[in-house]
Design an enzyme around this catalytic site. Structure first.
Site, mmCIF file in Angstrom:
data_model
loop_
_atom_site.group_PDB
_atom_site.id
_atom_site.type_symbol
_atom_site.label_atom_id
_atom_site.label_comp_id
_atom_site.label_asym_id
_atom_site.label_seq_id
_atom_site.Cartn_x
_atom_site.Cartn_y
_atom_site.Cartn_z
ATOM 1 N N LYS A 163 0.776 -1.209 -0.018
ATOM 2 C CA LYS A 163 -0.349 0.406 0.195
ATOM 3 C C LYS A 163 0.933 1.347 -0.067
ATOM 4 C CE LYS A 163 -1.316 -0.665 5.307
ATOM 5 N NZ LYS A 163 0.398 -0.995 5.880
ATOM 6 N N ARG A 211 -5.616 2.343 11.975
ATOM 7 C CA ARG A 211 -5.392 0.943 12.081
ATOM 8 C C ARG A 211 -6.374 0.577 12.859
ATOM 9 N NH1 ARG A 211 0.239 1.107 9.765
ATOM 10 N NH2 ARG A 211 1.503 -0.733 10.042
ATOM 11 N N ARG A 243 12.603 -7.043 2.009
ATOM 12 C CA ARG A 243 12.440 -5.216 1.327
ATOM 13 C C ARG A 243 13.743 -4.431 2.362
ATOM 14 N NH1 ARG A 243 6.098 -2.700 3.030
ATOM 15 N NH2 ARG A 243 7.558 -3.094 5.561
ATOM 16 N N ARG A 292 14.546 -2.244 7.798
ATOM 17 C CA ARG A 292 13.931 -1.801 8.961
ATOM 18 C C ARG A 292 14.412 -2.824 9.880
ATOM 19 N NH1 ARG A 292 7.927 0.139 6.823
ATOM 20 N NH2 ARG A 292 7.517 -1.161 9.180
ATOM 21 N N ARG A 348 3.392 -8.049 13.702
ATOM 22 C CA ARG A 348 2.505 -7.503 13.038
ATOM 23 C C ARG A 348 1.119 -7.493 12.356
ATOM 24 N NH1 ARG A 348 7.690 -4.936 9.790
ATOM 25 N NH2 ARG A 348 5.363 -3.519 8.921
HETATM 26 P P1 AMP Z 1 4.135 0.881 8.528
HETATM 27 O O1 AMP Z 1 5.097 1.607 8.086
HETATM 28 O O2 AMP Z 1 2.460 1.324 8.643
HETATM 29 O O3 AMP Z 1 4.289 -0.530 8.959
HETATM 30 O O4 AMP Z 1 4.411 1.319 9.980
HETATM 31 C C1 AMP Z 1 5.101 0.680 10.940
HETATM 32 C C2 AMP Z 1 4.830 0.868 12.531
HETATM 33 O O5 AMP Z 1 4.223 2.104 12.750
HETATM 34 C C3 AMP Z 1 3.818 0.046 13.145
HETATM 35 O O6 AMP Z 1 3.928 -1.184 13.594
HETATM 36 C C4 AMP Z 1 3.262 0.369 14.682
HETATM 37 O O7 AMP Z 1 3.818 0.421 15.362
HETATM 38 C C5 AMP Z 1 3.615 1.920 14.240
HETATM 39 N N1 AMP Z 1 1.997 2.551 13.451
HETATM 40 C C6 AMP Z 1 1.470 3.112 11.879
HETATM 41 N N2 AMP Z 1 0.635 4.050 11.848
HETATM 42 C C7 AMP Z 1 -0.029 3.059 12.918
HETATM 43 C C8 AMP Z 1 -1.274 3.637 13.225
HETATM 44 N N3 AMP Z 1 -1.912 3.672 12.959
HETATM 45 N N4 AMP Z 1 -1.755 3.153 14.590
HETATM 46 C C9 AMP Z 1 -0.323 2.782 15.847
HETATM 47 N N5 AMP Z 1 0.104 3.011 15.309
HETATM 48 C C10 AMP Z 1 0.749 2.827 14.095
#
Ligand code: AMP
Length: 219
Positions: A16, A91, A130, A163, A174
């Site tokens: 996404k 989320r 990734r 990451r 996750r």
């Molecule tokens: P992402 O890059 O979208 O995979 O996000 C990485 C991490 O950021 C996630 O595993 C969460 O720890 C935190 N995170 C990102 N977006 C949210 C959200 N909407 N609510 C809570 N934690 C978030």
């Protein structure tokens, strides 16, 4: 096309973020990634960053009030009539409810929530290979789309890294977090007549075609 306000839903590794960047270029929308925003706050050692760090590293969710405050404030800073894509936010159902209230207060509505559907096997395969630029956030894949020079971002020359939460042990957390806390949003947006779905398993170009079709169909 009139300004569109979209949510990109889907598990980690569903692509996404890649599609948010593509669609922002194609339709002139601002891509707002909650994950990138938090990683930038952590890098800057800010108060929000310090609150978020332990959760991001463990692959669990940052508390609703922290992320909702950050994202609503970012939306509030956009110039009037700016279309946007929310990538990774909301989320949880409480985040979605707070977003709806925040947007209503600002006289805005969401046009669609696009759900990126993909199986777990492909997700793990994609995430472990990734890599991301630690400077500009551009994403690469060591198997399918490596940077031209090993470890160096094609776009900005920054360092390309894995990451900490893209390691296999954290991915499992996750995915569980996604199923328990984020998947209920599919029902949430479906009930409001806002849900569209795309098959996120093919390569990026084929997924992009589907997403363009969904956005254009919004009128
Ligand atoms: P992402 O890059 O979208 O995979 O996000 C990485 C991490 O950021 C996630 O595993 C969460 O720890 C935190 N995170 C990102 N977006 C949210 C959200 N909407 N609510 C809570 N934690 C978030």
């Amino acid at each position: 096309m009139p300004c569109k306000r979209l949510i990109f839903l889907g598990p980690p590794g569903s692509g996404k973020g890649t599609q948010a960047t593509r669609m922002s270029d194609r339709f002139g929308l601002v891509a707002m990634s909650s994950g990138d925003t938090l990683r930038n706050e952590i890098k800057a050692d800010s108060e929000v960053g310090n609150k978020a760090k332990q959760y991001v590293q463990a692959g669990t969710l940052v508390p609703d009030d922290v992320i909702t405050g950050v994202m609503l404030s970012a939306i509030g800073k956009l110039p009037p009539n700016t279309g946007f894509i929310l990538d990774g936010f909301p989320r949880t159902v409480p985040q979605a409810e707070s977003l709806a209230v925040g947007l209503e207060d600002a006289n805005m509505t969401i046009d669609a929530a696009i759900d990126f559907q993909i199986g777990d096997d492909l997700i793990v395969e994609r995430i472990v290979s990734r890599r991301v630029c630690s400077n500009c956030g551009a994403t690469y894949n060591v198997r399918f789309f490596p940077p031209h020079k090993d470890g160096v971002c094609d776009k900005c020359g920054g360092e390309v890294i894995q990451r900490v939460d893209d390691r296999e042990d954290v991915i499992k957390t996750r995915l569980e977090t996604y199923r328990l806390q984020t998947a209920p949003l599919i029902e949430f947006y479906s009930r409001r007549g806002l849900l569209c779905t795309v098959d996120a398993s093919p390569e990026a170009e084929a997924v992009a075609e589907q997403v363009v079709g969904k956005i254009e169909a919004l009128g």
